[in-house]
Enzyme design. Sequence first.
Site, short mmCIF file in Angstrom:
data_model
loop_
_atom_site.label_atom_id
_atom_site.label_comp_id
_atom_site.label_asym_id
_atom_site.label_seq_id
_atom_site.Cartn_x
_atom_site.Cartn_y
_atom_site.Cartn_z
N LYS A 141 -42.45 -24.82 -8.73
CA LYS A 141 -41.39 -25.59 -8.07
C LYS A 141 -41.62 -27.09 -8.24
O LYS A 141 -40.67 -27.86 -8.36
CB LYS A 141 -41.30 -25.23 -6.58
CG LYS A 141 -40.30 -24.13 -6.31
CD LYS A 141 -40.79 -22.74 -6.66
CE LYS A 141 -40.20 -22.03 -7.80
NZ LYS A 141 -40.78 -20.74 -8.10
N GLU A 146 -35.05 -11.01 -24.61
CA GLU A 146 -35.06 -10.08 -23.49
C GLU A 146 -34.81 -8.66 -24.02
O GLU A 146 -33.87 -8.44 -24.79
CB GLU A 146 -33.99 -10.50 -22.47
CG GLU A 146 -33.63 -9.46 -21.43
CD GLU A 146 -34.79 -9.00 -20.55
OE1 GLU A 146 -35.52 -9.86 -20.03
OE2 GLU A 146 -34.97 -7.77 -20.40
N VAL A 189 -39.43 -7.25 -29.41
CA VAL A 189 -40.42 -8.05 -30.15
C VAL A 189 -41.40 -7.10 -30.81
O VAL A 189 -41.97 -6.22 -30.16
CB VAL A 189 -41.15 -9.03 -29.21
CG1 VAL A 189 -42.27 -9.75 -29.94
CG2 VAL A 189 -40.16 -10.03 -28.63
N VAL A 229 -43.19 -11.03 -19.05
CA VAL A 229 -42.56 -9.70 -19.04
C VAL A 229 -42.91 -8.91 -17.78
O VAL A 229 -42.84 -7.69 -17.77
CB VAL A 229 -42.96 -8.90 -20.31
CG1 VAL A 229 -42.40 -9.55 -21.56
CG2 VAL A 229 -44.48 -8.76 -20.42
N HIS A 278 -19.06 -29.72 9.02
CA HIS A 278 -18.27 -30.17 7.86
C HIS A 278 -18.63 -31.61 7.52
O HIS A 278 -18.75 -32.42 8.43
CB HIS A 278 -16.78 -30.09 8.17
CG HIS A 278 -15.93 -30.65 7.07
ND1 HIS A 278 -15.71 -29.97 5.89
CD2 HIS A 278 -15.28 -31.83 6.95
CE1 HIS A 278 -14.94 -30.70 5.09
NE2 HIS A 278 -14.67 -31.84 5.71
#
Length: 479
Positions: A58, A211, A245, A277, A451
């Site tokens: 992060k 993928e 792959v 993976v 809001h």
Amino acid sequence: MSDKYDVVVIGAGPAGYVAAIRAAQLGLSTACVEQWLDDKGKVRLGGTCLNVGCIPSKALLDSSYKFAEARDHLAVHGIAIEGATIDVPAMLQRKDSIVDQLTGGIAGLFKHNGVTPVSGTGRVLAGARVEVTDKDGNVRELQAGNVIIAAGSVPVEIPPAPIDNEYIIDSTGALALSDVPQRLGVIGAGVIGLELGSVWNRLGSEVVMLEALDDFLPMMDVQIAREAAKIFKKQGLDIRLGTRVTGAEVKNGVVEVSYTSADGDEVETFDKLIVAVGRKPRSKELFASDSGLTLDERGYIFVNDYCETEAPHIFAVGDVVRGPMLAHKGSEEGIMVAERIAGKPAQMNYDCIPSVIYTHPEVAAVGKTEQELKADGTPYKSGVFPFAASGRALASNESEGMVKILAHADTDRVLGCHIVGPSAADLVQQVVIAMEFGSSAEDIGLTVFGHPTLSEAVHEAALAVDGHAIHIANRKKRK
Ligand code: FAD
Ligand code: NAD
């Protein structure tokens, strides 16, 4: 130091350290055994999450997004920044110092709560005893009233692309690249692939993701996954589905990857290749054969809904047991187990665990997807609200994506929420709380939302479930 404890925890990741702190808070004498060492040979707390997982990823996602924003997204606000550059070592240094601060913080929390950290590799013996071998090979035995195993997980490796930690790397290597690869290959377009692929893509890498599956993010709601795929493609992630792959060879300082796809055999050359993976439980060599513990068919330590193993007084939590490999899932299991050991009637709601992909925009989910409801024959209704109709999202120039809420067709009980969009991680949490309290879509619709906020999209999606959304044209109109 006494070698007898009410609770001995093996592993100081988010499942183990949280279990240890909660056990100590409840008045139980607690030790936490951890094998991870820092470069000075001192025990390192925090596990995968703090050291090489959630937190450092992060940190890099935020740094790289700020860079991409400065370079690409500020002109629309009338802000011109010319020649924005990225100092990769400084970015990595910032990440490392956050990691140091947080892992040191766990040590402080252990001290404050009276948890004894024990440096070494733990192994469960029969009779709830834990054998600990330290870095010098010294062995000692801890007698435990109860053992909580929280040994975590490790990356899966695949034979065609063995990790060499230089050109072919796992997620840990991808968090520490010292410069931006020109061409970056990623095997696996799952959570890690998307997050770390995004980091380096924002910094300038040309990213190709290979993928195996034909579907993108199959665990996510199909509508949300489709929208996310469109957004990621626009950002420059080249996601190739349905690829296999077959080999990866380092030649002249680059990695040559061979794969097959519907178009036949193909070869691509990359400066670095990330293998992402999946992860597998770290359950090998953790217990003696007469300890009474067993593994399930996928190698996870076998536990019931209360994280009790088949051996009395031995529990297992976090990535080493079934369920999603998420830090917060392990932490909550750790708390549940500590409380049950202390005689409290704690339990976990496995139906209400949020999951998030921290791309930009984020992808977040809780509960059932539309395809799951269809498959199990649950009658449902759905409400969708696009961020393009949110005043706050437009004001922030963050109007991609949508909020989707699924509710039971007869009872109106909220069954799931799926979001791709700005601050999706925080928005979904509102619905997690609603679901914990058995809320209906109408309950959310009757709640007052400030809001202008992004949260209003959650409100409107809940209203849309019954065709009452105000700021979009409802497809189904109901009174
Ligand atoms: P771990 O964190 O793996 O900790 C296990 C600990 O046990 C380790 O410190 C290990 O050294 C120690 N240990 C193992 N065996 C022994 C032994 N025999 N004796 C002593 N010690 C032992 N999850 C999220 O929820 N959000 C995210 O944003 C997120 N981002 C991620 C990003 C990346 C790149 C990765 C790799 C993972 C991410 N995850 C994220 C997943 C998250 O890190 C894991 O789900 C979480 O760390 C699992 O916690 P745990 O305590 O079960 O195991
Ligand atoms: P993942 O399961 O999310 O994704 C792995 C992907 O690789 C899948 O799409 C899978 O189909 C694909 N794949 C598997 N074998 C392949 C092959 N041979 N060739 C090509 N593709 C292949 O796993 P991950 O991204 O490695 O992450 C591991 C775990 O860590 C996940 O369970 C995740 O929950 C956790 N994590 C969570 C977060 C978060 O919460 N934000 C972030 C990172 C990791």
